[in-house]
Design an enzyme around this catalytic site. Structure first.
Site, PDB file in Angstrom:
ATOM      1  N   THR A   1       0.204   6.353 -11.468  1.00  0.00           N
ATOM      2  CA  THR A   1       0.497   7.693 -11.969  1.00  0.00           C
ATOM      3  C   THR A   1      -0.532   8.191 -12.971  1.00  0.00           C
ATOM      4  OG1 THR A   1       2.853   7.335 -11.623  1.00  0.00           O
ATOM      5  CG2 THR A   1       2.241   9.106 -13.124  1.00  0.00           C
TER       6      THR A   1
ATOM      7  N   HIS B   1       3.340   1.479  -5.168  1.00  0.00           N
ATOM      8  CA  HIS B   1       1.969   1.897  -4.839  1.00  0.00           C
ATOM      9  C   HIS B   1       1.030   1.163  -5.788  1.00  0.00           C
ATOM     10  CE1 HIS B   1       2.460   4.304  -8.477  1.00  0.00           C
ATOM     11  NE2 HIS B   1       3.637   4.602  -7.998  1.00  0.00           N
TER      12      HIS B   1
END
Length: 544
Positions: free
Chosen positions: A68, A478
């Site tokens: 992020t 991820h």
């Protein structure tokens, strides 16, 4: 549609009439290019409008650390995350005084008495949110220098998203924390945002019915079992009384962030003044849902439908106020579905990471091998992949031996793609080739900073989910160097824009130069890793 660029403050004044009055930069956390392509034909709201503009379906967060904070650091700066100083969500700094050596990308660890702590814990430590780790200016900061009357505003579901897109010089900045929105320490909450928090607080703990299941989602309504007798794939986000903790992992969360964005537009009359304003928005529900339920089930299908409608509702608000705005939408990274479902859907090699692949276990084995003190850790890392750091308590010779042994042990693990040495990464030039052609070393270089990155970097093989157990509620994630985490859509829309679709690869570092050209902010070539993308679609050139 008229586009215009300007190189300095004088040119900016001349370009004012052609420039949009509001730039809306939207990041949808974990919206991969694959998700966008899968659901594109079902969109009827805001995402359909964006798909009618200029579409780059093969955008790239080109770096290896597809998390992020690094992803958001590229969007409004125009530089790779390593150059921005944001190598990961968290990294290790063994030189800091506090006991907790983990540094969060959006904290100021220089403040005594603070500690980031465990990001999975409810408190998430006691840190002071800050953008001081971001080493480069954002587009909003650049705009304010050439146009002092412009406002740079950011709102997000996560503090790191707002701080990385807004930067240090922000007029207003808010993010979700606990059961409401908050802002920087020392800044007061506006009365409108305080009222919004009160309204949310009155409903967040109340029961809500399940979301309706769109017809195109019915085929995805299938239970998939994972560890500890749990399952995903058949949940429609109904909330019982007292279940505020479910809020972030539901479509309601994005709606709340967009309501906050609407509040800021109304409060400050963004896009209605003499100068262009920038509003950065990051929507996090897709990411929380992807982590908790995976990317290929009923939950994500419902989320895509709700996201489309919520963004469309926000655009309708801007339209009703006759604001001339340009929208850019992209993502900070992609994502991968949980391995248990992938194994049933044509990916038999999908698996969870070996629980023994971690700094503590590997470090203990190395210490034993080298006859070092086993009471003190010799190896530090924030997870099974990414940056690994060697203890500073060791002599130079011991550090070299630990590095050699640890790299060899990890590289021999069947789930590891490769282990890259710090000096090898540093010696690699930033690639200017198409991002899909980059080597693993080049991908690692783009998210590397010599003073913050580890002594070596571990990259896992394709389809290895770096979550050993789902006991904490995360089933998928991820962060890999593979294209399912790197590829994201890049969409641009403005009233009257000529639709076209460019399938060749572009990068998120191209966004800031592209938007800058529309609003008269020139980013010198030596200060960006990207390039301006011509959005005109005709004989004119929006970059000139």
């Amino acid at each position: 549609m008229t586009f215009s660029g300007a190189a300095n403050a004088e040119d900016h004044i001349a370009a004012d009439e052609a420039s949009p009055k509001l730039v809306v930069a939207i990041s949808v956390d974990q919206l991969s290019a694959d998700l966008f392509a899968e659901y594109r034909n079902s969109f009827t709201g805001g995402l359909k409008r964006l798909a009618s503009g200029v579409v780059f379906p093969s955008g790239y967060q080109s770096h290896a650390a597809t998390e992020t904070c690094p992803g958001h650091s590229t969007i409004m700066t125009g530089v790779h995350s390593g150059r921005a100083g944001i190598i990961a969500n968290n990294w290790i700094d063994l030189s800091i005084k506090r006991d907790d050596k983990t540094v969060y990308c959006a904290e100021d660890e220089r403040i005594e008495g603070t500690s980031f702590g465990d990001i999975t814990a409810a408190t998430q430590g006691d840190y002071v949110a800050s953008s001081w780790h971001l080493l480069v200016p954002t587009l909003g900061e650049r705009l304010k220098k050439v146009s002092p009357k412009s406002r740079n505003v950011a709102v997000a579901g996560k503090d790191r998203s707002a701080l990385m897109m807004g930067g240090k010089d922000v007029d207003e900045i808010y993010w979700w924390k606990g059961n409401g929105f908050t802002t920087l320490v020392g800044r007061g909450m506006s009365s409108s945002m305080t009222a919004l928090n009160k309204n949310i607080g009155e409903t967040i703990n109340k029961a809500r019915p399940a979301y309706a299941v769109p017809a195109h989602c019915e085929a995805r309504n299938a239970k998939i079992a994972h560890g500890d007798d749990k399952s995903v794939g058949d949940y429609a986000f109904q909330r019982p009384d007292g279940a505020a903790q479910i809020f972030r992992g539901s479509p309601d969360f994005d709606a709340a962030v967009l309501t906050a964005a609407t509040t800021l537009v109304n409060d400050h009359k963004l896009g209605q003044g003499e100068a262009t304003d920038i509003l950065s928005i990051s929507l996090a529900a897709t990411d929380y849902i992807g982590h908790a339920f995976g990317t290929a089930g009923l939950e994500m299908c419902i989320q895509m439908s709700a996201l489309d409608q919520s963004i469309g509702d926000f655009f309708n608000v801007l339209d009703s106020q006759n604001i001339d705005y340009v929208v850019m939408l992209t993502a900070d990274h992609g994502g991968l579905d949980l391995p248990e479902r992938m194994q049933l859907q044509g990916v038999p090699m999908a698996q969870r990471v070996d629980s023994e692949l971690n700094a503590k276990t590997i470090g203990a084995a190395v210490a034993k091998q080298l006859n070092l003190d086993s009471e003190k850790p010799v190896l530090h890392a924030d997870g099974p992949f990414g940056d690994y750091y060697i203890s500073l308590d060791l002599s130079e010779g011991q550090r070299a031996a630990v590095k050699k042994s640890a790299m060899a042990l990890i590289a021999a693990h069947p789930q590891v793609e490769m282990v890259l040495d710090h000096d090898e990464i540093l010696a690699t030039e930033i690639s200017r080739e198409a991002p899909e052609q980059w080597t693993m070393l080049q991908r690692a270089r783009a998210s590397f900073h010599p003073d913050r990155s580890g002594d070596f970097v571990v990259l896992l093989k394709k389809a290895i989910t770096p979550i050993a157990t789902t006991a904490r509620g995360y089933v998928a994630t991820h962060g890999s160097p593979w294209d399912y985490d790197r590829r994201v859509p890049m969409l641009f829309w403005r009233e009257g824009i000529r639709h076209f679709e460019q399938p060749l690869s572009v990068m998120t570092v191209d966004i800031a130069p592209t938007l800058g050209a529309l609003i008269g902010v020139d980013i010198p070539a030596e200060e960006t890793d990207g390039k301006c993308l011509d959005l005109d679609g005709g004989p004119a050139n929006s970059c000139e």
